[in-house]
Design an enzyme around this catalytic site. Structure first.
Site, PDB file in Angstrom:
ATOM      1  N   ARG A  67       0.844  -1.202   0.000  1.00 15.54           N
ATOM      2  CA  ARG A  67       0.000   0.000   0.000  1.00 15.54           C
ATOM      3  C   ARG A  67       0.883   1.257   0.000  1.00 15.54           C
ATOM      4  NH1 ARG A  67      -1.999   1.948   4.626  1.00 15.54           N
ATOM      5  NH2 ARG A  67      -2.755  -0.041   5.420  1.00 15.54           N
ATOM      6  N   TYR A  76     -11.350  18.759 -16.133  1.00 20.19           N
ATOM      7  CA  TYR A  76     -11.916  17.422 -16.361  1.00 20.19           C
ATOM      8  C   TYR A  76     -13.166  17.251 -15.488  1.00 20.19           C
ATOM      9  CZ  TYR A  76     -12.214  12.341 -16.227  1.00 20.19           C
ATOM     10  OH  TYR A  76     -12.651  11.045 -16.294  1.00 20.19           O
ATOM     11  N   ASP A 117      -2.696  19.718 -14.386  1.00 17.96           N
ATOM     12  CA  ASP A 117      -3.050  18.416 -14.960  1.00 17.96           C
ATOM     13  C   ASP A 117      -2.485  18.385 -16.379  1.00 17.96           C
ATOM     14  OD1 ASP A 117      -4.310  16.280 -16.294  1.00 17.96           O
ATOM     15  OD2 ASP A 117      -6.173  16.480 -15.156  1.00 17.96           O
ATOM     16  N   LYS A 168      -4.482   7.377 -19.787  1.00 21.39           N
ATOM     17  CA  LYS A 168      -4.641   7.893 -21.144  1.00 21.39           C
ATOM     18  C   LYS A 168      -3.357   7.664 -21.962  1.00 21.39           C
ATOM     19  CE  LYS A 168      -8.545   9.190 -19.375  1.00 21.39           C
ATOM     20  NZ  LYS A 168      -8.806  10.522 -18.872  1.00 21.39           N
TER      21      LYS A 168
HETATM   22  C1  LIG Z   1      -9.272  10.912 -17.656  1.00 21.81           C
HETATM   23  C2  LIG Z   1      -8.786  12.150 -17.043  1.00 21.81           C
HETATM   24  C3  LIG Z   1      -8.683  12.275 -15.640  1.00 21.81           C
HETATM   25  C4  LIG Z   1      -9.116  11.176 -14.691  1.00 21.81           C
HETATM   26  O1  LIG Z   1      -8.337  10.043 -14.830  1.00 21.81           O
HETATM   27  P1  LIG Z   1      -8.820   8.558 -14.452  1.00 21.81           P
HETATM   28  O2  LIG Z   1      -7.606   7.731 -14.653  1.00 21.81           O
HETATM   29  O3  LIG Z   1      -9.967   8.223 -15.344  1.00 21.81           O
HETATM   30  O4  LIG Z   1      -9.266   8.601 -13.014  1.00 21.81           O
HETATM   31  C5  LIG Z   1      -8.191  13.466 -15.152  1.00 21.81           C
HETATM   32  N1  LIG Z   1      -7.829  14.480 -15.942  1.00 21.81           N
HETATM   33  C6  LIG Z   1      -7.935  14.399 -17.290  1.00 21.81           C
HETATM   34  C7  LIG Z   1      -7.528  15.562 -18.111  1.00 21.81           C
HETATM   35  C8  LIG Z   1      -8.412  13.242 -17.880  1.00 21.81           C
HETATM   36  O5  LIG Z   1      -8.528  13.170 -19.213  1.00 21.81           O
END
Ligand SMILES: *Cc1c(COP(=O)(O)O)cnc(C)c1O
Length: 395
Positions: A59, A112, A184, A209
């Site tokens: 963890r 997001y 982000d 992604k």
């Molecule tokens: C998909 C996404 C997230 C969230 O990510 P997860 O892995 O689905 O929790 C956050 N920020 C952006 C810009 C995203 O495209």
């Protein structure tokens, strides 16, 4: 190994993998062990108290997960990195570690969907003061930051209209009031944009992604200033949103081809954006690599490539979209982005399904908008596919 002069494509392959693994293995072993054994109680105590390197319990830390953390740390040029079960795990742990009752965060309206739920529904519940500004209104953002805040949270390019936020200028304003700047960087990836070099303190990623790149594992990453990363890590150890070894392995494996994939996706997306822009049946194309895009100048300055995601709308509106999307051949009609295969969907069904039509209009999202995440297929095939679908839908 010293990576300070190593170029990104090389670092993506070698970061975290410079020491020989178990029995000379040349790829990182997937260590599914939950716990780590010690014969010497003094050594165990030193590791458990953080005074020696090693693992205690997965963890907290895990050898396979560490390989992935090293890759993002080196690629973003960060002091430290940590990881989470998902991108939202990274974002929520970061915000809840840095904020609390009476603290203030300034951000943009186009974050997001999950992040904006944190801002609108969850953080206010803990007496955090949240101010969301129009994403491209620099003056409004600068004025709100200058009033004093603890965190400035940015995302660029944004979803789904690829708005561009000037990280360097806003980070400078944030520094004056002592705010922590979080960016982000999911859409750009470290290949196209390095927020830490533009003045950010922390970078978050949905590794689900582009970093993973194959839509087969979920994860989140955070990197930046050591002291801040450690603060979030300490919360995550207890909060428990830890990344497992198996998805960490898949993401680290995907990251070895990150530069190859992103260079290909940058080039294909630019070509496709130009094709769509000149098509008579297409109303609008949102892609920061087009000179007509409002964010083109800033994007050209702060990014080294414009990325693989774009959106566009059809003149004939949503009814045409309903016929157009299913007649595409090389695409999964699905949520998410950043995969080797092309993915597309309407924001009104995917990322912005919770909003009303009026709320979408306020964010400048037409009902007939299509988000298109370009894969690594041959670009001529993709363009021919778009072309035949546009031709077949309405003559
Ligand atoms: C998909 C996404 C997230 C969230 O990510 P997860 O892995 O689905 O929790 C956050 N920020 C952006 C810009 C995203 O495209």
């Amino acid at each position: 190994m010293d990576f300070s002069k190593t170029r990104r494509g090389t670092a993506a392959v070698w970061a975290g993998e410079t020491e020989p693994f178990y029995d000379g293995a040349t790829t990182p072993p997937i260590v599914n062990s939950v716990t780590y054994a010690y014969k010497d109680l003094d050594e165990w105590y030193s590791v458990a108290t953080g005074n020696a390197e090693g693992h205690i319990y997965s963890r907290n830390t895990n050898p396979t997960v560490h390989v992935l953390e090293e890759k993002i740390r080196i690629l973003e040029g960060a002091e430290a990195a940590t990881s989470f079960a998902t991108g939202m795990g990274a974002i929520s742990n970061t915000l809840f570690s840095l904020l609390g009752p009476g603290k203030r965060v300034v951000s943009i309206k186009d974050t997001y969907g999950g992040t904006s739920r944190l801002f609108l529904d969850f953080l206010p519940h803990y007496q955090v003061n949240v101010t969301l500004c129009d994403t491209t209104d620099y003056d409004a953002l600068a004025a709100e930051i200058a009033k004093g805040c603890d965190v400035l949270y940015l995302e660029t390019p944004t979803n789904p209209t690829l708005k561009i936020v000037d990280i360097r200028r806003l980070a400078m304003v944030a520094k004056r009031v002592g705010a922590v700047v979080v960016v982000d960087n999911t859409f750009a990836t470290p290949i196209n944009q390095n927020p830490l070099r533009l003045g950010a303190d922390l970078v978050v990623h949905s590794a689900t992604k582009f970093l993973c790149g194959h839509s087969d594992a979920m994860g989140g990453l955070l990197c930046g200033k050591k002291e801040l990363v450690e603060k979030v890590f300490r919360f995550r150890e207890i909060n428990g949103a830890s990344l497992q070894a198996e998805p960490a392995y898949l993401i680290a494996r995907g990251m070895k081809t990150l530069e190859l994939r992103i260079e290909r996706q940058n080039a294909s997306a630019l070509k496709i954006a130009h094709f769509l822009k000149s098509h008579p049946k297409v109303a609008d194309v949102f892609y920061p690599g087009l000179e007509t895009h409002a964010g083109y100048a800033i994007a050209s300055e702060q990014m080294t490539g414009f990325g693989g995601v774009m959106s566009f709308s059809l003149r004939a509106g949503y009814d045409a979209v309903k016929r157009f999307l299913p007649s595409l051949q090389y695409v999964h009609l699905a949520a998410s982005l950043g995969s080797v295969s092309t993915l597309a969907g309407p924001p009104r069904t995917t990322s912005h399904v919770e909003l009303t039509e009026a709320q979408r209009a306020q964010l400048g999202i037409p009902e007939g908008l299509i988000r298109y995440s370009v894969g690594i297929e041959n670009v001529e095939d993709l363009i021919n596919d778009l072309s035949q679908a546009l031709a077949s839908v309405y003559p």
